[in-house]
Design a protein around this motif. Sequence first.
Motif, mmCIF file in Angstrom:
data_model
loop_
_atom_site.group_PDB
_atom_site.id
_atom_site.type_symbol
_atom_site.label_atom_id
_atom_site.label_comp_id
_atom_site.label_asym_id
_atom_site.label_seq_id
_atom_site.Cartn_x
_atom_site.Cartn_y
_atom_site.Cartn_z
ATOM 1 N N GLN A 108 0.941 -1.230 0.015
ATOM 2 C CA GLN A 108 0.090 -0.040 -0.066
ATOM 3 C C GLN A 108 1.051 1.338 -0.068
ATOM 4 O OE1 GLN A 108 -1.258 -1.036 4.262
ATOM 5 N NE2 GLN A 108 -1.793 1.007 3.864
ATOM 6 N N GLN A 109 0.061 2.569 -0.016
ATOM 7 C CA GLN A 109 1.017 3.506 -0.118
ATOM 8 C C GLN A 109 2.011 3.681 -1.321
ATOM 9 O OE1 GLN A 109 2.142 5.340 3.556
ATOM 10 N NE2 GLN A 109 0.347 4.580 4.502
ATOM 11 N N SER A 111 4.125 4.675 -4.008
ATOM 12 C CA SER A 111 4.431 6.301 -4.437
ATOM 13 C C SER A 111 5.215 5.943 -5.593
ATOM 14 C CB SER A 111 5.209 6.930 -3.432
ATOM 15 O OG SER A 111 6.432 6.148 -3.077
ATOM 16 N N SER A 133 -2.960 12.476 -2.830
ATOM 17 C CA SER A 133 -3.708 12.024 -1.577
ATOM 18 C C SER A 133 -3.411 13.475 -0.606
ATOM 19 C CB SER A 133 -3.100 10.665 -0.902
ATOM 20 O OG SER A 133 -3.668 10.648 0.259
ATOM 21 N N LEU A 136 -2.215 11.787 2.836
ATOM 22 C CA LEU A 136 -0.723 11.330 2.893
ATOM 23 C C LEU A 136 -0.067 12.650 2.537
ATOM 24 C CD1 LEU A 136 -1.087 7.867 1.577
ATOM 25 C CD2 LEU A 136 -0.854 8.592 3.890
ATOM 26 N N ASN A 138 0.916 13.527 -0.554
ATOM 27 C CA ASN A 138 1.932 13.116 -1.519
ATOM 28 C C ASN A 138 1.235 12.618 -2.403
ATOM 29 O OD1 ASN A 138 4.279 12.859 -2.866
ATOM 30 N ND2 ASN A 138 5.297 11.765 -1.179
ATOM 31 N N TYR A 140 0.263 9.160 -4.760
ATOM 32 C CA TYR A 140 0.296 7.935 -4.888
ATOM 33 C C TYR A 140 -0.811 7.080 -5.738
ATOM 34 C CZ TYR A 140 2.660 8.443 -0.210
ATOM 35 O OH TYR A 140 3.045 8.803 0.899
ATOM 36 N N SER A 142 -3.513 4.900 -6.565
ATOM 37 C CA SER A 142 -4.724 4.502 -5.968
ATOM 38 C C SER A 142 -5.604 4.082 -6.789
ATOM 39 C CB SER A 142 -5.155 5.844 -5.052
ATOM 40 O OG SER A 142 -4.128 6.429 -4.370
ATOM 41 N N ASP A 154 -6.582 4.254 0.555
ATOM 42 C CA ASP A 154 -5.674 3.157 1.079
ATOM 43 C C ASP A 154 -6.242 2.742 2.460
ATOM 44 O OD1 ASP A 154 -4.457 2.558 -1.311
ATOM 45 O OD2 ASP A 154 -2.538 2.951 -0.466
ATOM 46 N N TRP A 155 -6.454 3.820 3.213
ATOM 47 C CA TRP A 155 -7.121 3.484 4.651
ATOM 48 C C TRP A 155 -8.237 2.897 4.672
ATOM 49 C CZ3 TRP A 155 -5.987 3.964 9.709
ATOM 50 C CH2 TRP A 155 -7.216 3.793 10.518
ATOM 51 N N ASP A 159 -6.267 -0.269 6.145
ATOM 52 C CA ASP A 159 -5.989 -0.139 7.330
ATOM 53 C C ASP A 159 -7.032 -0.535 8.480
ATOM 54 O OD1 ASP A 159 -3.236 0.592 6.677
ATOM 55 O OD2 ASP A 159 -4.081 2.661 6.380
ATOM 56 N N ALA A 191 6.783 1.390 -1.740
ATOM 57 C CA ALA A 191 5.680 1.154 -1.102
ATOM 58 C C ALA A 191 5.937 0.695 0.266
ATOM 59 C CB ALA A 191 4.895 0.199 -1.673
#
Length: 211
Positions: A108-109, A111, A133, A136, A138, A140, A142, A154-155, A159, A191
């Motif tokens: 995830q995340q 970049s 995002s 975040l 930055n 990413y 997604s 992604d959360w 998460d 990532a």
Amino acid sequence: MSLLLNVPNAEKEHAASMGAQWDQVSHTWYLPEDQYDRLIEVARWIPEKHPAIILPTEISVVQAGRPCWKCQHNNRVIALAGNYFYEKDINERDESVWRAQDFFTVFQQVSAISDNLQTFLNDYYPRYKRAWSNTLGNYYWSNHCESCDSIQGDWFLFDEAGSVFNPTEREEAARLTIRNHTLKYAPLIDAVYSLGDHARLINEFAERADL
């Protein structure tokens, strides 16, 4: 699991002495996996500026269905995954090293991704794309809604316990599908990932399918 290299013609002999080989068909330089102990030595020729993770040439994509948080359209969402990969790290002498990681996880995340992986994603998963995002702060890679184009953050996918890529029960993991596809050269990403029971559940109980 050969890694593509960008070797200038003037440096080809140096690259060859570092274990790089020439692909007569593609007319490109590459580093075979049996020479990955020399990854640090060939770092100058890796096309990506800040590679962090080298995935295998057979990449895994975990696929799920989830309603969009904004318009409730039922979307296909994906996560990149790997059973085995190399990760850049720092050793006890504060030196850069590449470590082989032999376990399954989802990423995830994300970049950054290499060009060959970007081409693959554009062809097969065009709703997975780079975007800013606010959470975040930055850019990413997604998932995006197929209807309203909203980012599926992604959360909400990774998460929260019980979210699509963070299953807590066998039945939740069984609703996922893992698809494999083989690239000619190993893709690279930057990532994060986590270890836990969710990865074991996905690896053991998700449906397996080929592209």
